[in-house]
Design an enzyme around this catalytic site. Sequence first.
Site, PDB file in Angstrom:
ATOM      1  N   HIS A  55       0.828  -1.205   0.000  1.00 29.36           N
ATOM      2  CA  HIS A  55       0.000   0.000   0.000  1.00 29.36           C
ATOM      3  C   HIS A  55       0.864   1.257   0.000  1.00 29.36           C
ATOM      4  O   HIS A  55       0.918   1.970  -1.003  1.00 29.36           O
ATOM      5  CB  HIS A  55      -0.930  -0.022   1.215  1.00 29.36           C
ATOM      6  CG  HIS A  55      -1.862   1.142   1.291  1.00 29.36           C
ATOM      7  ND1 HIS A  55      -2.486   1.525   2.447  1.00 29.36           N
ATOM      8  CD2 HIS A  55      -2.269   2.041   0.351  1.00 29.36           C
ATOM      9  CE1 HIS A  55      -3.246   2.578   2.222  1.00 29.36           C
ATOM     10  NE2 HIS A  55      -3.120   2.923   0.958  1.00 29.36           N
ATOM     11  N   HIS A 102       1.477   4.983  -2.767  1.00 29.08           N
ATOM     12  CA  HIS A 102       1.679   6.361  -2.285  1.00 29.08           C
ATOM     13  C   HIS A 102       3.084   6.880  -2.567  1.00 29.08           C
ATOM     14  O   HIS A 102       3.267   7.902  -3.241  1.00 29.08           O
ATOM     15  CB  HIS A 102       1.416   6.427  -0.776  1.00 29.08           C
ATOM     16  CG  HIS A 102      -0.014   6.379  -0.397  1.00 29.08           C
ATOM     17  ND1 HIS A 102      -0.740   7.494  -0.078  1.00 29.08           N
ATOM     18  CD2 HIS A 102      -0.869   5.328  -0.278  1.00 29.08           C
ATOM     19  CE1 HIS A 102      -1.980   7.151   0.238  1.00 29.08           C
ATOM     20  NE2 HIS A 102      -2.090   5.831   0.123  1.00 29.08           N
ATOM     21  N   HIS A 149      -4.088   1.025  -6.337  1.00 29.09           N
ATOM     22  CA  HIS A 149      -4.340   1.635  -5.030  1.00 29.09           C
ATOM     23  C   HIS A 149      -5.743   1.305  -4.541  1.00 29.09           C
ATOM     24  O   HIS A 149      -5.939   1.010  -3.351  1.00 29.09           O
ATOM     25  CB  HIS A 149      -4.154   3.150  -5.086  1.00 29.09           C
ATOM     26  CG  HIS A 149      -4.441   3.811  -3.773  1.00 29.09           C
ATOM     27  ND1 HIS A 149      -5.633   4.463  -3.514  1.00 29.09           N
ATOM     28  CD2 HIS A 149      -3.719   3.887  -2.636  1.00 29.09           C
ATOM     29  CE1 HIS A 149      -5.614   4.916  -2.271  1.00 29.09           C
ATOM     30  NE2 HIS A 149      -4.470   4.586  -1.716  1.00 29.09           N
ATOM     31  N   ASN A 202      -6.466  -0.527  -0.963  1.00 24.41           N
ATOM     32  CA  ASN A 202      -6.864   0.469   0.035  1.00 24.41           C
ATOM     33  C   ASN A 202      -8.312   0.337   0.491  1.00 24.41           C
ATOM     34  O   ASN A 202      -8.591   0.268   1.680  1.00 24.41           O
ATOM     35  CB  ASN A 202      -6.651   1.886  -0.491  1.00 24.41           C
ATOM     36  CG  ASN A 202      -7.023   2.936   0.539  1.00 24.41           C
ATOM     37  OD1 ASN A 202      -6.303   3.140   1.516  1.00 24.41           O
ATOM     38  ND2 ASN A 202      -8.167   3.586   0.345  1.00 24.41           N
ATOM     39  N   ILE A 229      -6.441   9.107  -0.845  1.00 27.82           N
ATOM     40  CA  ILE A 229      -6.689   8.953   0.591  1.00 27.82           C
ATOM     41  C   ILE A 229      -5.744   7.887   1.118  1.00 27.82           C
ATOM     42  O   ILE A 229      -5.290   7.030   0.358  1.00 27.82           O
ATOM     43  CB  ILE A 229      -8.147   8.580   0.888  1.00 27.82           C
ATOM     44  CG1 ILE A 229      -8.444   8.621   2.402  1.00 27.82           C
ATOM     45  CG2 ILE A 229      -8.461   7.201   0.327  1.00 27.82           C
ATOM     46  CD1 ILE A 229      -8.349   9.968   3.008  1.00 27.82           C
TER      47      ILE A 229
END
Length: 875
Positions: A536, A541, A727, A731, A875
Amino acid sequence: MADDDRRKRFKADDNKVKGTLMLMNHHSISTIADEVFGRKVCLHLISAVRSESTARGLRGKLGKETHLKNWVSTVITPSTKGDCTFELDFEWEDEIGVPGAFLIINRHHKEFYLKTLTLTNVPNVGRVHFICNSWVYHEEHYNNGYRVFFSNQTYLPGETPEGLRHYREEELEELRGNGTGKREEWDRVYDYDVYNDLSEPDKGSELLRPIFGGSVGHPYPRRCRTGRPLSSSDPDMESRIGILHSLNIYVPRDERFSDLKMADVYAYGLKLVSQGLLPGFESVVDKLSDEIVGTLENFINHKFEAISSNKFNEFSSFEDVLKLYEGGLKIPKFNFLESLREKIPSEFLRELFRSDGEHLSKFPVPQVIQEDNSAWRTDEEFGRELLAGISPVVIQRLQEFPPTSKLDPVKFGNQNSTITEDDIKDQMDGFSVWEAMKHNRLFILDHHDPLMPYLRGINETATKTYATRTILFLQNNGILKPIAIELSRPHPDGYEAGAISTVHTPASHGAKGTIWLLAKAYANVNDSGYHQLVCHWLHTHASIEPFIIATNRQLSVLHPIHKLLHPHFRDTMNINALSRQTLINAGGLLEKTVFPDKYSLAMSSNMYKKWDFTKQALPADLIDRGMAVEDSTSPHGVRLVIEDYPFAVDGLEIWSAIRSWVKDYVFVYYKNDEAVQRDKELKNWWEEVRTKGHGDLKNEPWWPKMHTCDELIESCTIIIWVASALHAAVNFGQYPYGGYLPNRPAMSRRLLPEPETVDYDELEENPDKAFLKTVTPQLQSILGISLIEVLSRHSADEVYLGQRDTPEWTADKQALEAFDRFGAHLRKIEQKIEAMNLDERLINRTGPAQMPYTLLYPSSDIGLTGRGIPNSVSI
């Protein structure tokens, strides 16, 4: 005379171009509206085709200065807050030709958010549209005193109209900055830095972490440079801003959350603060008095002291866990909560603090237990979630037996697996190990090597765990079941002495049945931490941020690749900045809620050494893990070795749709490979991605050369896939699967009890209590659940794959038509996913938990839905 005046006025009007400027309705707009008529904001159109010599070189000819004329407020709704529009009249001479840009000067003391400018009657052209979506500050904050915005036309660098070339280059220079100084709120500078902002050396060695990035030992992708002063205690570390200012950490202002999303962040942050569980979000009251803030901090600090208190630190039964979703679990009551409630000046804030000061808010029931609250315990559900859960990107086909370690034997001794064929031969439907591997029936979830180098240190913290290897067998009915779990820990004599390992196999009764359930829990603890820190955080990110920085520094907004990628970067820099401030920092939320504790980022950094950009492509990733083989007859170029692998099945559909869209788009602008090679902005962009953004891996041979259309198409497809679908897959299932902590515990607190001890007897006499005493404790469970509830929600202003926030994002008809085809393709994929989830033959799509796999369903509603692919890591 009156007729002459009328004719003159008509002639003058013929030379006026009508414009409409749209601003986002903001708290400062009413103030601006009062003063703009005093000529506080002025604009000039810039010709794309007529140039004039200036002291700074050849530039597009400027039209005459104009000002905002009439303010017309649009209808304001609770969801949009409305926009404000202003009318303008531009004097425009025929010889100036087509306006390709405009400059705007703000002499007002307040900034404003400029959305669009639309010209409706440009001579010989008609309508010209400018998409701005940017904050405009006072002229003193810009080197040239103004901002320039371009029309929605698209140009490769060599095809840029002469009048716009200087402005194109000037804009990029502004965005690159000079690499010095502290960045301020109004700055627009994108620059690189290492992760030297996670430590707080002033507070002691416990909050000191390595610098990640820029070293052989701790390589990492780069992050956005803030230019904050260095720490007085350690000049290698960047000083940190106070918790009360967390939401104001620097990113270029246009990268900040929208007002609507920021409202969501405030609201959920306040909810968590009202529970006293989420340090870092007290920044939502940064405008309150010091006395109130001090009381709040005192409240949170005292609440966390309770985490170490046995009195409040255990679930006594699974029924207790279920009370989290019924609002019935009590937590300690602190007397000073009453005084805090009395001092909060807002009715909204006061409402968030429960009147009894004692009960938690009710959590939503996670999907994994909505239909059956015990299905998570089954071996079938354990295996299914490796194919259709929150972490479906780690499982591999077993290609050697017993599994071997790639750790250096000089440093770590013998770390090879101790699993034997005798351990598993009775669970493989009559196959030998060799036959089962030959027929693609054996798989492995291997967390041994990533974890073992840190395990001695980890087990000196509150965590007590193992490095795990899990062997799974694919049954004739398509169900994947675990058949052996190896639990390993460092030898007491040191790493050089190798590992101490035990092998556990399925059992359903007595102490062995509880040990098997705990062995699966240890495997899930490993998988949960690895998922959060590597799959993740690192792979989506952190790895995407350098592409965002390089794109803004090297690709003009006029560039087609900038227009292609820009939607897939929305909000990422802001959420990453907040994460460095409150989640991945020393002592932050991830260290409090995942098992590697203070070794979290070190483990993530170690796995970055193996990161390969080309293997972020889904087909390449599946082949690399042995989960697919190349097959030119397949629509996606690969054939899955497990046909009912929901993440891969849906993912390949999404991957192919993205690639088809990117291919269509790229060929609108690049007719051949030579066009790619001639593009100087593209060359500079890719060079900077490689040598700066991912500079620690710049010499790796796998980097595409960016010399061909195919390399450009593949690279852009990877970037979009990672930022959107990958993602989403790792997520938005965090709460649906992990919101029930027994299903995916994030930490373990003790090793397996030894035989002939009281704790071992408990395994048989009270297995539920033994399980709950081993996994995540009560308040840390609540903290983890609170966090992933926020991270799993879609905001009200989310923009999903196949959508844009404005229909006029480009003026190129071919690009718009290709994008429409992309949207239609995704809608067909949605229908296909719905049909597959209803197909009873596809057992892994729902499994024992009766939980349909929807994480790669492209669209979604607002909130906690377990579905939807936002365009970006938002997010």
